[in-house]
Design a protein around this motif. Sequence first.
Motif, PDB file in Angstrom:
ATOM      1  N   LEU A   1       0.820  -1.205   0.000  1.00  0.00           N
ATOM      2  CA  LEU A   1       0.000   0.000   0.000  1.00  0.00           C
ATOM      3  C   LEU A   1       0.862   1.266   0.000  1.00  0.00           C
ATOM      4  O   LEU A   1       0.426   2.312  -0.485  1.00  0.00           O
ATOM      5  CB  LEU A   1      -0.946   0.005   1.207  1.00  0.00           C
ATOM      6  N   GLU A   2       2.069   1.188   0.535  1.00  0.00           N
ATOM      7  CA  GLU A   2       2.982   2.324   0.487  1.00  0.00           C
ATOM      8  C   GLU A   2       3.651   2.426  -0.880  1.00  0.00           C
ATOM      9  O   GLU A   2       3.991   3.522  -1.328  1.00  0.00           O
ATOM     10  CB  GLU A   2       4.041   2.196   1.584  1.00  0.00           C
ATOM     11  N   LYS A   3       3.830   1.274  -1.546  1.00  0.00           N
ATOM     12  CA  LYS A   3       4.530   1.277  -2.838  1.00  0.00           C
ATOM     13  C   LYS A   3       3.617   1.716  -3.980  1.00  0.00           C
ATOM     14  O   LYS A   3       4.069   2.400  -4.919  1.00  0.00           O
ATOM     15  CB  LYS A   3       5.057  -0.131  -3.121  1.00  0.00           C
ATOM     16  N   LEU A   4       2.333   1.353  -3.918  1.00  0.00           N
ATOM     17  CA  LEU A   4       1.428   1.656  -5.029  1.00  0.00           C
ATOM     18  C   LEU A   4       1.339   3.161  -5.321  1.00  0.00           C
ATOM     19  O   LEU A   4       1.393   3.551  -6.491  1.00  0.00           O
ATOM     20  CB  LEU A   4       0.032   1.083  -4.745  1.00  0.00           C
ATOM     21  N   PRO A   5       1.196   4.050  -4.311  1.00  0.00           N
ATOM     22  CA  PRO A   5       1.188   5.486  -4.639  1.00  0.00           C
ATOM     23  C   PRO A   5       2.495   5.952  -5.264  1.00  0.00           C
ATOM     24  O   PRO A   5       2.498   6.871  -6.084  1.00  0.00           O
ATOM     25  CB  PRO A   5       0.950   6.156  -3.273  1.00  0.00           C
ATOM     26  N   GLN A   6       3.620   5.322  -4.902  1.00  0.00           N
ATOM     27  CA  GLN A   6       4.897   5.714  -5.505  1.00  0.00           C
ATOM     28  C   GLN A   6       4.965   5.298  -6.967  1.00  0.00           C
ATOM     29  O   GLN A   6       5.532   6.009  -7.792  1.00  0.00           O
ATOM     30  CB  GLN A   6       6.043   5.070  -4.724  1.00  0.00           C
TER      31      GLN A   6
END
Length: 597
Positions: free
Chosen positions: A97-102
Amino acid sequence: MKPVDRRLLGYARSARGFFVVAGLLGLVQTACTVAFAWLVSSTVVAAIGGASVSQLTGSLAALAAVVVVRSGVIWLMGYISARAAAVVKGELRRSVLEKLPQLGSAWLSSRNSVTVSTVVTVGLDALDTYFSKYLPQLILTVIATPVVVSVLFAGDWVSGLTVMLTLPLVPVFMILIGRATESAQKTQWQKLGRLSSGFLDVVEGLSTLKIFGREKRQAERIRRVTDDYRTSTMSVLRLSFMSGFVLELAASLSVALLAVSVGLRLVDGSLGLGVGLFVLMLAPEAFLPLRQVGAQFHAAADGIAATDEVFEILDTPVVSGAIGSATVTSVGELPGALEQRSTRAAALDGLEISGLGVSYGEVRVLHDFAATFRAGELTVITGPSGAGKSTVVAAMLGFVQHRGSIRLLGTPGREPEPEPEPESARALAPGRELGQNTRPLQLDDVAWSGQRSQLLAGTIAENVTLGARTPDAALAARALDLAAASELDPLTALGVNGAGLSGGQSQRVSVARAIYRALDRGCAVLVLDEPSSALDAETEAELLRGLRELAGRGMIVICVSHRAAFRAAADAIVTVARPGDATVPAAVASLASTRRN
């Protein structure tokens, strides 16, 4: 399909502790297994030799203690495995979930979002079996098998050699069947993703399908995909049962061969009863962990497949876009006055796009796009459908990979960063001085509202203040007023996707959310994509008054719109043309800019 992926230890640090504790417990369990076999064989030999019950009390008590300890170790292993599975799932979900916005929406648009959701939810839930059954058996195999074989060699080298020669048959069969299972498992996983995405597509478009009378055909399609998934699942189960049968057969034949050898030597007197009984009891324990690993491997295959896809997401490199990574800081501690919240935006001179190029695969959407958006002005981006207006916005938001630069002008306290720029940028940016302080546009500089409202279940106020650390009711009401939605009660409860509001009302709540963010966090740039497509002329005029007020306080207000009212009210108009359009002057390639005097 790897039994244990090293990336698991990197992305889920708690898994390291699990392996250490599970290794210690596996060592204790192996010691209990050897002790149990030795105590049983020695007790039986002593009883046959005429020992009394009182003489066997110590051995029986030790045997009971070993059974209790082994049972406790097995229970503790199950508890730790379940706990580790829950913690690791949480860590992996948080990392994804932290990687998807990046990665941004450009990466997500190239993937099936339903498949990604399935991996993060149902897929990672399959780690319960992976941790509770498969990994404990794998760890026990690594520890118990060599220890048991060594003990057999110490007790009877012939039995130890027999086990060592027959033991490799089990992993050989595991590998052969595992390859077939891996292929079937991947096919099953793909069909599960197809079933999930197909069902979601039908649910989202059910009203449209009903209108055109196509709902029955979709029901048949879902039934067909479901049957495919069922068939694939049964294929995996068939392979699992076959694997279990083959492993059991190989282990049983190996133990039977050992038993024949021990029996013959017991008859001719070359082997003592105690050693022979000890060897016969301990030999199956050398094969049992391997058999269990093979059986549990199939049960944990879903979890292994899901973690492979999770690691693929986490290993995907982040492509730098227009917006650099930034820590969003709230200015909620400031007083609620609009004048104080817009201080940061008022310090800027504008936003400059220079040499912007965007391609989707082989298709070039924008080439050498350049424009300047001045602070304190309402700028409207217009142009024919498909020309790349939304792509310009996506590049500003960092959603697509692009060439060129997108920078804020007039940032106090920073050294000038002169850089070469296209001739078109200088021609279309009147008044800009070379060497003026600039910096790249960052995430916390922008507030944005897209063409789709994307409202959540909850109150209007909760939707407007979405993402705020400390929601401000007064500021939310002010944002609704500026978005021409003052008649809406902030406490009105909405359903999923904003159910309870009309299309125009949902659109204005979405605009209010962007305005709230701009005011609450002091964003320099407000970007709205078709903010009035569902509004009547009177409401549209009211919205324009609100946007003009925001621009008048120093904010950079950018709207993508086809509406004549927006073009008439704009301080500047940026017309995006399709690449190669002959109606656009060659000097500006894909941009015609008009600024009102």
